[in-house]
Design an enzyme around this catalytic site. Structure first.
Site, mmCIF file in Angstrom:
data_model
loop_
_atom_site.group_PDB
_atom_site.id
_atom_site.type_symbol
_atom_site.label_atom_id
_atom_site.label_comp_id
_atom_site.label_asym_id
_atom_site.label_seq_id
_atom_site.Cartn_x
_atom_site.Cartn_y
_atom_site.Cartn_z
ATOM 1 N N LYS A 1 0.892 -1.168 0.000
ATOM 2 C CA LYS A 1 0.000 0.000 0.000
ATOM 3 C C LYS A 1 0.930 1.219 0.000
ATOM 4 O O LYS A 1 1.993 1.208 0.618
ATOM 5 C CB LYS A 1 -0.872 -0.065 1.272
ATOM 6 C CG LYS A 1 -1.798 1.102 1.465
ATOM 7 C CD LYS A 1 -3.127 0.930 0.773
ATOM 8 C CE LYS A 1 -3.959 2.205 0.904
ATOM 9 N NZ LYS A 1 -4.894 2.404 -0.212
ATOM 10 N N CYS B 1 -3.028 8.043 -8.247
ATOM 11 C CA CYS B 1 -4.271 7.951 -7.473
ATOM 12 C C CYS B 1 -5.213 9.089 -7.898
ATOM 13 O O CYS B 1 -4.847 10.258 -7.788
ATOM 14 C CB CYS B 1 -3.940 8.051 -5.993
ATOM 15 S SG CYS B 1 -5.366 7.905 -4.945
ATOM 16 N N LYS C 1 4.211 4.171 -11.780
ATOM 17 C CA LYS C 1 2.830 3.702 -11.963
ATOM 18 C C LYS C 1 2.001 4.822 -12.583
ATOM 19 O O LYS C 1 1.870 5.905 -12.015
ATOM 20 C CB LYS C 1 2.224 3.269 -10.626
ATOM 21 C CG LYS C 1 0.818 2.685 -10.786
ATOM 22 C CD LYS C 1 0.343 2.007 -9.518
ATOM 23 C CE LYS C 1 -1.049 1.425 -9.675
ATOM 24 N NZ LYS C 1 -1.541 0.830 -8.434
#
Ligand SMILES: Cc1cc2nc3c(=O)[nH]c(=O)nc-3n(C[C@H](O)[C@H](O)[C@H](O)COP(=O)(O)O)c2cc1C
Length: 396
Positions: A45, A137, A175
């Site tokens: 995470k 995100c 990412k």
């Protein structure tokens, strides 16, 4: 070499299946459970600096269903609430106890170089095999100038990747967010910054539903809601598109993510260029043990194909991707009915009448195709519940 062995930036993976950075990798206990179940590695995470304050909303999940089946999952969960000490001790413990498993630490600093560099150094010293930079995100974090706010700005992708690359010697995986017009441009920026690999995709910005009695968008947090990130089966086509576009434009390894729920989804990602895959939502819904079936079914698939290594799947579909302009346009195809399989339900007739070419009629409860009207578009083959229709070459 084992049938399923692959690697990420030269770090050996016993199989291509890795837990993505998300709730299933939120604690060391959960990561340990995933290793015992058979996952080759984990992306933690996302770890943030201790001085970055975050607070999660409750509830923070909603699902998109087709009947009883969950086909999409929306969340607006933020990054890890655990402190740096928890993660550095935990990573050290994991690497000592499970040396053959791969621990990739996902990090997200604030907008300063100091913050990203220190976090990167701390996680390298703790024993991480690689770092994954969370530039992707789509909720909560962009308001703070990080997450997808970084991934949507090529200059910032390049700058932060350089900061991290300049601070550590372990591989740095960027990412990427799918919430951009061109993922190739974002990947280019990562390469300029020195990225060793890419992970794609993070969640797709979404609004998953409205309660029509209260008109509250979902998930409702005390009557209000906000945009979240969609994951699960519904996003696989977006993930495959994104990964294939990165693979066609860059040479570095890619970790494929998005809607992987079984072995064949994983192999599709490898066929478009991923050398390993990450899974989140399916694990949240069905548990860590899904990997057991993924392993045995992949082995059967490789045997059936006569492959001696899963690496042989990587990029198989890439040469078969081209522009629309280059596709053969005049291939003379026509639908053909298997009259044994046809149950006369008439679904193909309705679809072809109202969304196609009016080329199907029912004669004595069997579909009959009009050769002069059928355009070979394939709509009827998709609505048929018994696979009684297929496209064949005219005259074949
Ligand atoms: C509840 C939840 C929490 C997530 N948290 C993170 C995170 O902390 N860092 C990150 O990079 N991605 C995070 N993600 C995104 C996943 O890692 C993954 O990219 C995305 O869910 C698509 O994969 P999937 O379809 O297998 O879930 C999260 C996803 C979900 C559903």
């Amino acid at each position: 070499m084992g049938l399923l062995e692959t690697d990420i930036c030269g770090i050996p993976l016993e199989n291509p299946f890795i837990i993505a950075s998300a709730s299933p990798s939120a604690t060391i206990d959960m990561i340990e459970k995933s290793f015992i179940a058979g996952w080759a590695g984990v992306v933690t995470k996302t770890v943030k600096p201790d001085n970055m304050h975050i607070e999660d909303a409750r509830p923070r999940f909603n699902v998109v269903k087709d009947g009883k089946n969950i086909i999409g999952f929306e969340n607006f969960e933020l990054v890890s609430k655990k402190n740096i000490g928890y993660w550095t001790n935990g990573i050290k413990y994991l690497k000592e106890k499970y040396p053959s498993k791969v621990v990739i630490t996902s990090i997200m600093g604030d907008s300063s170089e100091e913050s990203w560099s220190q976090l990167a150094i701390d996680m390298e010293v703790a024993g991480s095999d690689a770092l994954e930079l969370n530039f992707s995100c789509p909720h909560g974090m962009p308001e703070m100038g990080v997450g997808a706010a970084v991934g949507q700005n090529p200059e910032i992708i390049e700058k932060i990747t350089k900061w991290v690359k300049g601070s550590v010697s372990i591989p740095v995986i960027v990412k990427l967010t799918p919430n951009v017009t061109s993922i190739e441009q974002a990947a280019d920026a990562g390469i300029r910054g020195g990225a060793d690999a890419f992970a794609a995709i993070n969640t797709v910005e979404s609004l998953s539903g409205i309660n029509l009695e209260t008109f509250e968008p979902l998930p409702s947090v005390n009557g209000m809601s906000t945009y979240g990130g969609l994951s699960g089966k519904a996003v696989k086509p977006i993930g495959l598109r994104a990964v294939s576009q990165i693979a066609r434009s860059q040479e570095v390894p890619i970790m494929g993510i998005g809607g992987i729920s079984n072995w064949s989804d994983a192999m599709e990602y490898m066929a478009v260029g991923a050398s390993s895959v990450q899974v989140c939502t399916e694990v949240m819904l069905k548990g860590f043990d899904i990997v057991k079936d993924m392993i045995t079914e992949t082995e059967k698939f490789l045997d059936r194909k006569g492959f001696t290594s899963v690496r042989q799947v990587i990029g198989q579909a890439i040469p078969k991707l081209t522009s629309h302009e280059s596709l053969v346009k005049n291939a003379p195809l026509i639908a053909e009915v298997d009259t044994v399989k046809c149950i006369g339900c008439g679904k193909c007739v309705v679809a072809c009448n109202d969304g196609g070419y009016g080329a199907v009629i029912l004669v004595e409860k069997k579909a009959v195709i009009s050769k002069s009207e059928c355009d070979g578009c394939s709509l009827c083959t998709h609505v048929c519940p018994t696979d009684a229709l297929e496209l064949v070459k005219i005259g074949a």
